[in-house]
Design a protein around this motif. Structure first.
Motif, mmCIF file in Angstrom:
data_model
loop_
_atom_site.group_PDB
_atom_site.id
_atom_site.type_symbol
_atom_site.label_atom_id
_atom_site.label_comp_id
_atom_site.label_asym_id
_atom_site.label_seq_id
_atom_site.Cartn_x
_atom_site.Cartn_y
_atom_site.Cartn_z
ATOM 1 N N ALA A 209 0.830 -1.204 0.000
ATOM 2 C CA ALA A 209 0.000 0.000 0.000
ATOM 3 C C ALA A 209 0.863 1.252 0.000
ATOM 4 C CB ALA A 209 -0.922 0.008 1.212
ATOM 5 N N PHE A 210 0.357 2.271 -0.703
ATOM 6 C CA PHE A 210 0.885 3.632 -0.654
ATOM 7 C C PHE A 210 -0.278 4.516 -0.216
ATOM 8 C CE2 PHE A 210 1.704 7.781 -2.732
ATOM 9 C CZ PHE A 210 2.903 8.083 -2.112
ATOM 10 N N ARG A 211 -0.086 5.309 0.839
ATOM 11 C CA ARG A 211 -1.207 5.902 1.551
ATOM 12 C C ARG A 211 -1.558 7.342 1.162
ATOM 13 N NH1 ARG A 211 -3.909 1.574 3.174
ATOM 14 N NH2 ARG A 211 -2.629 0.196 4.461
ATOM 15 N N LEU A 212 -0.934 7.898 0.138
ATOM 16 C CA LEU A 212 -1.235 9.274 -0.237
ATOM 17 C C LEU A 212 -1.960 9.357 -1.573
ATOM 18 C CD1 LEU A 212 1.884 11.487 0.646
ATOM 19 C CD2 LEU A 212 -0.422 11.654 1.592
ATOM 20 N N GLU A 213 -2.899 10.285 -1.652
ATOM 21 C CA GLU A 213 -3.493 10.641 -2.932
ATOM 22 C C GLU A 213 -2.383 10.977 -3.922
ATOM 23 O OE1 GLU A 213 -6.146 14.360 -4.751
ATOM 24 O OE2 GLU A 213 -5.660 14.266 -2.614
ATOM 25 N N CYS A 214 -2.505 10.489 -5.153
ATOM 26 C CA CYS A 214 -1.427 10.668 -6.127
ATOM 27 C C CYS A 214 -2.008 10.984 -7.495
ATOM 28 C CB CYS A 214 -0.561 9.410 -6.206
ATOM 29 S SG CYS A 214 0.887 9.579 -7.261
ATOM 30 N N ALA A 215 -1.664 12.163 -8.018
ATOM 31 C CA ALA A 215 -2.110 12.553 -9.356
ATOM 32 C C ALA A 215 -1.117 12.130 -10.423
ATOM 33 C CB ALA A 215 -2.323 14.066 -9.407
ATOM 34 N N THR A 216 0.153 12.052 -10.057
ATOM 35 C CA THR A 216 1.194 11.695 -11.028
ATOM 36 C C THR A 216 0.996 10.280 -11.537
ATOM 37 O OG1 THR A 216 2.728 13.175 -9.880
ATOM 38 C CG2 THR A 216 3.693 11.556 -11.381
ATOM 39 N N TYR A 217 0.622 9.381 -10.639
ATOM 40 C CA TYR A 217 0.408 7.981 -11.000
ATOM 41 C C TYR A 217 -0.987 7.555 -10.537
ATOM 42 C CZ TYR A 217 5.472 8.361 -11.407
ATOM 43 O OH TYR A 217 6.735 8.767 -11.746
ATOM 44 N N PRO A 218 -2.024 7.905 -11.302
ATOM 45 C CA PRO A 218 -3.396 7.564 -10.905
ATOM 46 C C PRO A 218 -3.559 6.058 -10.707
ATOM 47 C CG PRO A 218 -3.388 9.099 -12.758
ATOM 48 C CD PRO A 218 -1.968 8.629 -12.581
ATOM 49 N N GLY A 219 -4.143 5.672 -9.584
ATOM 50 C CA GLY A 219 -4.325 4.260 -9.264
ATOM 51 C C GLY A 219 -3.280 3.713 -8.315
ATOM 52 N N LEU A 220 -2.241 4.484 -8.030
ATOM 53 C CA LEU A 220 -1.213 4.030 -7.096
ATOM 54 C C LEU A 220 -1.730 4.021 -5.661
ATOM 55 C CD1 LEU A 220 1.745 3.265 -6.401
ATOM 56 C CD2 LEU A 220 2.246 5.722 -6.328
ATOM 57 N N THR A 221 -2.579 4.963 -5.320
ATOM 58 C CA THR A 221 -3.054 5.128 -3.946
ATOM 59 C C THR A 221 -3.846 3.910 -3.486
ATOM 60 O OG1 THR A 221 -3.209 7.502 -4.356
ATOM 61 C CG2 THR A 221 -4.333 6.658 -2.407
ATOM 62 N N ALA A 222 -3.587 3.476 -2.275
ATOM 63 C CA ALA A 222 -4.281 2.311 -1.707
ATOM 64 C C ALA A 222 -5.780 2.559 -1.633
ATOM 65 C CB ALA A 222 -3.735 2.004 -0.319
ATOM 66 N N ILE A 223 -6.557 1.538 -1.929
ATOM 67 C CA ILE A 223 -8.015 1.675 -1.918
ATOM 68 C C ILE A 223 -8.613 1.355 -0.551
ATOM 69 C CG2 ILE A 223 -8.236 1.214 -4.385
ATOM 70 C CD1 ILE A 223 -9.089 -1.634 -3.695
ATOM 71 N N ASP A 224 -7.815 0.786 0.358
ATOM 72 C CA ASP A 224 -8.347 0.421 1.671
ATOM 73 C C ASP A 224 -8.011 1.453 2.741
ATOM 74 O OD1 ASP A 224 -5.633 -0.145 1.675
ATOM 75 O OD2 ASP A 224 -5.839 -1.896 2.982
ATOM 76 N N GLY A 225 -7.615 2.646 2.330
ATOM 77 C CA GLY A 225 -7.337 3.716 3.285
ATOM 78 C C GLY A 225 -6.203 4.596 2.809
ATOM 79 N N SER A 226 -6.443 5.898 2.748
ATOM 80 C CA SER A 226 -5.404 6.818 2.286
ATOM 81 C C SER A 226 -5.708 8.210 2.798
ATOM 82 C CB SER A 226 -5.331 6.829 0.756
ATOM 83 O OG SER A 226 -6.541 7.329 0.207
#
Length: 652
Positions: A209-226
């Motif tokens: 998981a990666f926990r931050l909202e990310c515009a550079t790489y859409p879809g990188l952000t964890a879906i179970d909490g961020s």
């Protein structure tokens, strides 16, 4: 010949005898004051007490003191500038003093309290001392004076939110607690890989998981909490106002499964799926893009002065990869510095010893394991070091390795940050700027809740606050410190442990609980007993008995219609069904390891830690079923709930 003045003093002493006021001993606060000269009598905070200040920096400290005192007591203290101080006032002043340094302060307590500090930080920490002193004795503060100066400039904690999502609401409470105990650094470990347990293939879940909202790489952000970028930016700024520096960490080139799952081309062809390919330029380009999103612009997401680039536990199996790792590390130290940040990293450069130079000047290194980074060699190379030795300061909940709870007595009695595992650095070495402890959530999916994590970290927080501020200067024996610190609140307005009432007492009773009732306490923490009588009627699946911000307890759970509970995304069922026409006496007990259900005096469920390990493996996998019992609001139910009791102990 006895001089007249001396004779008068002697006669006065003889006449006063035992009625003479005693000199006050050092008052208890956490961390312990680094000096104390006792006076006679007390200063008492009252509704007429004023907080006087001069200048905008001192005003912020005055406002914090007033706001937190109101939270503690409900009383309002007036704040004023340019007024003449009198008896009963608190005076906050900024004044240069080499003795107090960047975070220390002087405090004189008599008919009024006078605080001076060289910086706004020093004034702020002094207000924490005033709050603690007032909390422990109902607003009465012993007269005396102190020059209170921390030994270490970094007094910290690291929390792994990568393997287990920790809500922002808790992070803000955590900062409040850290601030109350003068802990000034929180490292937030934003990405990591789940426990792919090489000893136990049954638990090779491939979680990352990666926990931050990310515009550079859409879809990188964890879906179970961020966290959104806006809320994280605000969190950094709000924490700074409470004296806590947030250090965001993005860990690479190991612990990078989330990046590889997003872009499989980044995976090393040689090592496992947590390792970036350091011989592929795309790995560096990818990570530059990620860092840039949070570091660039006039109002960056990483708004603080420090960031951590990770570099933990990469393979050192051959010379080529070692040199590539060193180039990568040096590159990102310099890259984040371009954005005006001070760079931190995990020590790995003994493990990855090589010829490629890695920047040391101005770089802070977390010393965690001497085989990865030899402390004396890292100091010789010029790194500024933070002591976070795994053998003393690592908590990994219910993992069976490292600590489940830290050995606080050992830490209090014997440890200081210059002791980095088996190496002891000179106590006054300027290279050791402080220490940290850590919670690693290696065993993701093991049922551990945020409440469980908090239960483990809070006693360590109190203990290590002392060792990072007062260090060797402690005067209280452990037994006395332990007893007194147990009386301390977590912070003004924070009671995450959900402790209420005097020890071993009944804290709530109701003749009847009706649908929609609000309770006077939101939840009850370990150890507790809940008792009530249920006169059963038809209940549809999903019928709640109680709800809080962190949990739900069901009369009829959504899946089966049995009694049960949910928290932290986990659902638990209990083998009891409310039956129409049946009248049953229910007892629920819970501690930091287990939850029990009794029906009519008979134990029908005992949810102890469950070992899910398959085969004969070194690292066991324990699943826990704990519950801090929710009480905030009753649900909508048909059954009759009567003779309801809450106790802050486990009834046998």
């Amino acid at each position: 010949m006895v001089r007249p003045i001396r004779l008068a003093l002697l006669l006065a002493a003889l006449l006063l005898g035992p009625c003479t006021l005693a000199v006050n001993k050092k008052p208890f606060v956490v961390p312990e004051l680094t000096s104390w000269k006792g006076g006679e009598g007390n200063f008492t905070l009252t509704s007429s007490t004023r907080i006087l200040y001069a200048g905008s920096e001192a005003k912020a400290a005055a406002q914090s003191l007033a706001a937190d005192y109101h939270t503690l007591t409900g009383q309002n203290l007036a704040i004023a500038s340019g007024k003449k101080a009198g008896a009963g006032d608190i005076v906050l002043s900024l004044r240069r003093n080499k003795q107090t340094g960047a975070e220390g302060y002087t405090m004189s307590i008599g008919k009024r309290i006078d605080v001076t500090a060289s910086t706004a930080s020093g004034l702020y920490w002094a207000t924490r001392t005033i709050l603690q002193l007032s909390q422990l004795d109902g607003g009465r503060i012993p007269a005396g004076s102190t020059i209170d100066v921390p030994k270490y400039s970094v007094r910290g904690f690291m929390l792994d939110v990568g393997r287990k999502y920790i809500p922002m609401s808790y992070l803000k409470k955590l900062v409040r607690i850290m601030s109350y105990y003068k802990m000034n650094t929180l490292q937030v470990h934003l990405n990591d890989d789940g426990a792919t347990n090489i000893d136990n293939p049954a638990h090779a879940l491939g979680y990352a998981a990666f926990r931050l909202e990310c515009a550079t790489y859409p879809g990188l952000t964890a879906i179970d909490g961020s966290y959104t970028k806006a809320e994280f930016r605000d969190f950094v700024k709000e924490s700074a106002a409470e004296g806590v520096d947030i250090i965001p960490e993005i860990d690479s080139p190991a612990h990078s499964r989330c990046f590889i799952q997003y872009n499989p081309r980044l995976k090393s062809p040689t090592y496992d799926d947590t390792h970036l390919d350091l011989l592929n330029p795309e790995s560096t380009t990818f990570m530059e893009g990620l860092w840039k999103e949070y570091l660039s612009g006039p109002d960056p997401v990483f708004a603080g002065k420090n960031v951590n680039i990770g570099t933990d536990e990469y393979s050192n199996k051959d010379t080529a990869v070692v040199e590539a790792f060193r180039r990568y590390t040096d590159h990102f130290l310099r890259y984040v510095e371009q954005f005006g940040k001070t760079a931190s990293l995990w020590g790995s450069l003994t493990h990855a010893a090589g010829k490629t130079p890695v920047k040391a000047k101005g770089v802070r290194m977390n010393l965690w394991y001497n085989g990865y980074a030899d402390p004396k060699e890292m100091i010789r190379q010029g790194y500024t070091c933070i002591s976070i030795p795994d053998r003393y300061t690592y908590i990994v909940p219910m993992a069976g390795y490292y600590y489940d709870y830290l050995n606080c007595q050992f830490l209090y009695d014997q440890w200081t940050p210059n002791m980095v595992a088996q190496d002891t650095i000179d106590y006054d070495s300027p290279a050791i700027i402080g220490g940290m402890f850590a919670v690693w959530n290696d065993k993701n999916g093991n049922g551990i809740s945020v409440k469980d994590i908090h239960h483990r970290l809070f006693p360590a927080m109190q203990t290590l606050a002392v060792k990072f501020w007062t260090a060797k200067g402690t005067t209280l024996p452990w037994k006395e410190f332990s007893a007194l610190s147990a009386r301390m609140i977590e912070a003004p307005g924070v009671n995450e442990r959900a402790l209420y009432g005097s020890p071993d007492s009944e804290v709530l009773t109701r003749a009847e609980v009706k649908s929609g009732d609000s309770m006077p306490i939101p939840e009850i923490g370990y150890n507790y007993t809940i008792e009530f009588t249920v006169n059963g009627r038809n209940e549809k699946a999903g019928t709640e008995l109680f709800r809080s911000h962190s949990a739900v307890f069901y009369l009829a759970d959504p899946a089966t219609g049995m009694m049960g509970y949910e928290r932290d995304g986990y659902s638990y069922r209990l083998p009891y069904r409310v039956t129409p026409g049946c009248k049953d006496r229910i007892r629920i007990t819970g501690d930091n390891l287990s939850t029990q259900l009794y029906v009519n005096g008979r134990l029908v469920a005992d949810r102890q830690p469950l070992d899910l390990t398959v085969g004969k493996y070194k690292n066991h996998f324990y699943f826990v079923s704990t519950l801090v019992f929710p009480l905030t609001k009753a649900g909508s139910f048909n059954s009759s709930i009567t003779d309801f009791h809450v106790y802050n102990y486990i009834k046998k």
